[in-house]
Design an enzyme around this catalytic site. Structure first.
Site, PDB file in Angstrom:
ATOM      1  N   ARG A 106       8.400  38.309 -36.169  1.00  0.00           N
ATOM      2  CA  ARG A 106       9.854  37.508 -36.114  1.00  0.00           C
ATOM      3  C   ARG A 106      10.467  37.296 -35.177  1.00  0.00           C
ATOM      4  O   ARG A 106      11.215  36.384 -35.713  1.00  0.00           O
ATOM      5  CB  ARG A 106      10.355  38.875 -36.638  1.00  0.00           C
ATOM      6  CG  ARG A 106       9.411  39.631 -38.121  1.00  0.00           C
ATOM      7  CD  ARG A 106      10.644  40.532 -38.833  1.00  0.00           C
ATOM      8  NE  ARG A 106       9.759  40.939 -40.148  1.00  0.00           N
ATOM      9  CZ  ARG A 106      10.231  40.420 -40.584  1.00  0.00           C
ATOM     10  NH1 ARG A 106      10.930  39.843 -41.450  1.00  0.00           N
ATOM     11  NH2 ARG A 106       9.662  41.055 -42.167  1.00  0.00           N
ATOM     12  N   LYS A 202      18.767  36.058 -50.344  1.00  0.00           N
ATOM     13  CA  LYS A 202      18.872  37.321 -50.174  1.00  0.00           C
ATOM     14  C   LYS A 202      20.120  37.311 -48.789  1.00  0.00           C
ATOM     15  O   LYS A 202      19.954  35.964 -48.241  1.00  0.00           O
ATOM     16  CB  LYS A 202      18.176  38.044 -49.269  1.00  0.00           C
ATOM     17  CG  LYS A 202      17.201  37.755 -48.593  1.00  0.00           C
ATOM     18  CD  LYS A 202      16.099  38.754 -48.330  1.00  0.00           C
ATOM     19  CE  LYS A 202      15.897  38.476 -46.623  1.00  0.00           C
ATOM     20  NZ  LYS A 202      14.237  39.131 -46.649  1.00  0.00           N
ATOM     21  N   THR A 237      13.689  45.194 -48.188  1.00  0.00           N
ATOM     22  CA  THR A 237      14.042  43.874 -48.987  1.00  0.00           C
ATOM     23  C   THR A 237      13.049  44.298 -50.097  1.00  0.00           C
ATOM     24  O   THR A 237      14.134  43.738 -51.375  1.00  0.00           O
ATOM     25  CB  THR A 237      13.552  42.842 -47.715  1.00  0.00           C
ATOM     26  OG1 THR A 237      13.671  42.635 -46.985  1.00  0.00           O
ATOM     27  CG2 THR A 237      12.889  41.758 -48.753  1.00  0.00           C
TER      28      THR A 237
END
Length: 323
Positions: A106, A202, A237
Site C-alpha cells: 500500500r 468510499k 471497508t
C-alpha cells in the site's frame, strides 16, 4: 544448466525451501510438484537475531524460497532476506523469491508530504540480498513490478475466485468493487461470470485504517452481490460496503478476497450471518481468530504457484497459465 527453447537457461535441479511464515503452503506446493520440501533451519536467537542454514547442498541448483511477508511482517521479511543471502553464499545457481503476499504494497507512492515509498525500499532489499527473480500474487498496485530490476512474475487469483462463484449458480450475481482502484480486478471477475459491475465510492481519511462508503455506483437491488477486494485487514471497508448493499436491497452478499490478513477487528465486523460466505485464498495462514456465524471457504492457490515454479524452472511461459 542448459539452454531451452527461446535461448533461456534451463536448470536441471530444482530445490524448494521455506521460512516460518507459512510452512503448510510450501508443503502443499511441493506435493503438487511431487518433490520434497528442502531442509533448512530458520530460527531466532534469544537476542532476536535470525539464523539460517541450508541442510543440503544447493550449489548450482535452481532454488525457490517460499515466504509470504505476513505477521509478524518485519520478522518474516528479515527471514526471507537472510535466506536469500544464505542461498547466494551457498552458490545457488538461481534464486527465486516466492512471495505469495507482498507486504508494504500500500506504500507504493508519496500520497502525503514527507513519507517513504516503502514498497520500493522492500524491492531494493530483495534485490540487494541476491534474489534473481520474484514470483508473487496480486500486488496491491501494478507499478510495484517496476520497482524491481529483476524479472517479476505476478500471478492472479481472480480466475479462481470467479470459477468458485460460478459453481454456486447464483441467480442474479453482481460483482462489487470496494473502491475505484479495485474496479479492474472486480471487472475481471464480473466478465468471467457474465455479471454486472458495481463500485463503492468510499472516503478514507488519514492513516487510521478506517474508510466510509458513501454511495454505490451501479444497481444491486434483488442481486446476489459479490464484494471483491485484494486484501482484508480490519474488515472496515467490507463492513461499510455490506451496510451500503443492505440499503440498496441486495438479496445476498458474498465476500471474495485474495489475501486475508484478518486482524482481530475483522472477526468482530464480518462474523455475521448477513454475509452468505467469505471466500479467500491460502496466501497467508489464519493467525488471529475464526468465524463462527459467517461461513468461510479457502481456495488453495498452491497448485497455481507450483505450476508457475515448474514453468520458471523449465523455461516455460508463466503468462500462458492465464490464457
Amino acid at each position: 544448466m542448459s539452454r531451452g527453447s527461446g535461448g533461456a537457461f534451463v536448470y536441471r535441479e530444482m530445490a524448494v525451501f521455506t521460512g516460518n511464515a507459512h510452512r503448510a503452503f510450501a508443503e502443499a506446493v511441493c506435493r503438487h510438484l511431487e518433490m520434497p520440501l528442502g531442509e533448512c533451519e530458520v530460527f531466532e536467537f534469544t537476542n532476536e537475531n535470525i539464523f539460517v542454514r541450508f541442510l543440503q547442498n544447493i550449489r548450482e541448483r535452481d532454488v525457490f524460497l517460499i515466504q509470504p511477508i505476513g505477521s509478524p511482517v518485519n520478522t518474516r521479511l528479515m527471514e526471507l532476506l537472510i535466506m536469500i543471502d544464505a542461498a547466494k553464499r551457498a552458490s545457488a545457481g538461481r534464486i527465486t523469491a516466492v512471495i505469495p503476499y507482498f507486504a508494504y504494497g500500500r506504500s507504493d507512492k508519496k500520497d502525503q508530504p514527507h513519507v517513504p515509498i516503502s514498497a520500493r525500499l522492500i524491492a531494493n532489499f530483495i534485490e540487494v540480498a541476491g534474489a534473481d527473480r520474484l514470483l508473487t500474487m496480486d500486488l496491491h498496485a501494478g507499478q510495484i513490478q517496476g520497482f524491481f530490476n529483476i524479472p517479476v512474475d505476478e500471478l492472479h487469483a481472480q480466475p479462481l475466485l470467479a470459477e468458485y462463484f460460478r459453481s454456486l449458480n447464483l441467480a442474479n450475481p453482481v460483482v462489487v468493487a470496494t473502491d475505484v482502484g479495485g474496479a479492474k480486478n472486480a471487472r475481471n471477475v464480473a466478465e468471467r461470470l457474465g455479471a454486472d459491475l458495481a463500485i463503492v465510492d468510499k472516503r478514507r481519511s488519514g492513516n487510521d485504517e478506517q474508510a466510509e462508503a458513501l454511495t454505490l455506483i451501479g444497481d444491486a437491488e434483488d442481486a446476489d452481490a459479490i464484494i471483491i477486494d485484494d486484501e482484508i485487514l480490519t474488515g472496515g471497508t467490507v463492513a461499510s460496503a455490506l451496510e451500503l448493499l443492505r440499503r440498496h436491497r441486495a438479496r445476498s452478499v458474498y465476500v471474495g478476497c485474495v489475501h486475508q490478513l484478518f486482524a482481530g477487528a475483522a472477526f468482530e465486523r464480518l462474523d455475521t450471518p448477513e454475509i452468505s460466505e467469505i471466500v479467500f485464498t491460502d496466501t497467508l495462514p489464519i493467525a488471529d481468530g475464526a468465524f463462527a456465524r459467517a461461513p468461510t471457504k479457502i481456495l488453495s492457490i498452491a497448485p497455481l504457484f507450483g505450476d508457475a515454479m515448474h514453468r520458471i524452472h523449465t523455461g516455460g511461459s508463466v503468462s500462458d497459465l492465464f490464457r
